[in-house]
Design a protein around this motif. Structure first.
Motif, PDB file in Angstrom:
ATOM      1  N   GLY A  10       0.894  -1.117  -0.046  1.00 17.25           N
ATOM      2  CA  GLY A  10      -0.032  -0.130   0.076  1.00 17.25           C
ATOM      3  C   GLY A  10       0.838   1.356  -0.128  1.00 17.25           C
ATOM      4  O   GLY A  10       1.991   1.303  -0.207  1.00 17.25           O
ATOM      5  N   LEU A  11       0.191   2.215   0.213  1.00 20.04           N
ATOM      6  CA  LEU A  11       0.820   3.660   0.235  1.00 20.04           C
ATOM      7  C   LEU A  11       1.038   4.120   1.684  1.00 20.04           C
ATOM      8  O   LEU A  11       0.080   3.937   2.490  1.00 20.04           O
ATOM      9  N   VAL A  12       2.398   4.487   1.960  1.00 23.59           N
ATOM     10  CA  VAL A  12       2.667   4.602   3.572  1.00 23.59           C
ATOM     11  C   VAL A  12       3.716   5.968   3.504  1.00 23.59           C
ATOM     12  O   VAL A  12       4.431   6.137   2.499  1.00 23.59           O
ATOM     13  N   GLN A  13       3.482   6.645   4.420  1.00 24.90           N
ATOM     14  CA  GLN A  13       4.556   7.739   4.673  1.00 24.90           C
ATOM     15  C   GLN A  13       5.919   7.354   4.999  1.00 24.90           C
ATOM     16  O   GLN A  13       5.943   6.368   5.828  1.00 24.90           O
ATOM     17  N   PRO A  14       6.759   8.093   4.566  1.00 20.26           N
ATOM     18  CA  PRO A  14       8.227   7.652   5.281  1.00 20.26           C
ATOM     19  C   PRO A  14       8.128   7.802   6.778  1.00 20.26           C
ATOM     20  O   PRO A  14       7.454   8.426   7.675  1.00 20.26           O
ATOM     21  N   ASN A 111       2.366 -12.527  -8.277  1.00 22.29           N
ATOM     22  CA  ASN A 111       2.030 -10.923  -8.821  1.00 22.29           C
ATOM     23  C   ASN A 111       2.732  -9.858  -8.284  1.00 22.29           C
ATOM     24  O   ASN A 111       2.636  -8.770  -8.618  1.00 22.29           O
ATOM     25  N   GLY A 112       2.986 -10.155  -6.892  1.00 23.04           N
ATOM     26  CA  GLY A 112       3.782  -9.333  -6.055  1.00 23.04           C
ATOM     27  C   GLY A 112       2.789  -8.375  -5.610  1.00 23.04           C
ATOM     28  O   GLY A 112       1.635  -8.464  -5.822  1.00 23.04           O
ATOM     29  N   THR A 113       3.308  -7.573  -4.642  1.00 20.20           N
ATOM     30  CA  THR A 113       2.359  -6.518  -3.860  1.00 20.20           C
ATOM     31  C   THR A 113       2.998  -5.323  -3.860  1.00 20.20           C
ATOM     32  O   THR A 113       4.403  -5.214  -3.836  1.00 20.20           O
ATOM     33  N   VAL A 114       2.317  -4.130  -4.259  1.00 19.33           N
ATOM     34  CA  VAL A 114       3.133  -2.843  -4.589  1.00 19.33           C
ATOM     35  C   VAL A 114       3.315  -2.151  -3.260  1.00 19.33           C
ATOM     36  O   VAL A 114       2.295  -1.849  -2.332  1.00 19.33           O
ATOM     37  N   VAL A 115       4.360  -1.690  -3.044  1.00 25.60           N
ATOM     38  CA  VAL A 115       4.673  -0.860  -1.830  1.00 25.60           C
ATOM     39  C   VAL A 115       5.217   0.549  -2.222  1.00 25.60           C
ATOM     40  O   VAL A 115       5.942   0.744  -2.896  1.00 25.60           O
ATOM     41  N   THR A 116       4.349   1.546  -1.789  1.00 20.57           N
ATOM     42  CA  THR A 116       4.596   2.820  -2.034  1.00 20.57           C
ATOM     43  C   THR A 116       5.137   3.697  -0.889  1.00 20.57           C
ATOM     44  O   THR A 116       4.136   3.734  -0.003  1.00 20.57           O
ATOM     45  N   VAL A 117       6.055   4.271  -0.782  1.00 15.62           N
ATOM     46  CA  VAL A 117       6.667   5.174   0.518  1.00 15.62           C
ATOM     47  C   VAL A 117       6.712   6.722   0.027  1.00 15.62           C
ATOM     48  O   VAL A 117       7.859   7.022  -0.656  1.00 15.62           O
ATOM     49  N   SER A 118       5.737   7.439   0.287  1.00 16.58           N
ATOM     50  CA  SER A 118       5.827   8.875   0.040  1.00 16.58           C
ATOM     51  C   SER A 118       4.749   9.729   0.842  1.00 16.58           C
ATOM     52  O   SER A 118       4.002   9.214   1.390  1.00 16.58           O
TER      53      SER A 118
END
Length: 119
Positions: A10-14, A111-118
């Protein structure tokens, strides 16, 4: 049929945390060392962490890439045929698609799992 299904990205903050899961099927999970990998566009897939087999339901010796050591923790539950990756103190450089697989021999990639750090 061998199958690996990653989840938990998922999307997570630094500075934040995520816990990834990988459910395995189609092979005798407890007899294989397992690992997490990650890949970003234009780069080769990178080994992030690995965990060996164990006689119990959890545990096993672990090893980590230099860039994640001290921040990530790999674990496994043989009863559930699942391997986990607890990721703490996430950095933007951790942004990638995360995959699990057997250490050796590798099998079909999921399929992998998407990690977004932003922020």
């Amino acid at each position: 049929q061998v199958q690996l299904v990653e989840s938990g990205g998922g999307l997570v903050q630094p500075g934040g945390s995520l816990r990834l899961s990988c459910a395995a099927s189609g092979f005798t999970f407890r007899t294989y060392s397992m690992a997490w990998f990650r890949q970003t566009p234009g780069k080769e897939r990178e080994l992030v962490a690995s965990i060996s087999t164990t006689g119990g339901t959890t545990g096993g010796s672990t090893d980590y890439g230099v860039s994640v050591k001290g921040r990530f923790t790999i674990s496994r539950d043989n009863a559930k045929s699942t391997v986990y990756l607890q990721m703490n103190s996430l950095k933007p450089d951790d942004t990638a698609v995360y995959y699990c697989n057997r250490v050796f021999p590798r099998t079909n990639w999921g399929n992998g799992t998407v990690v977004t750090v932003s922020s």
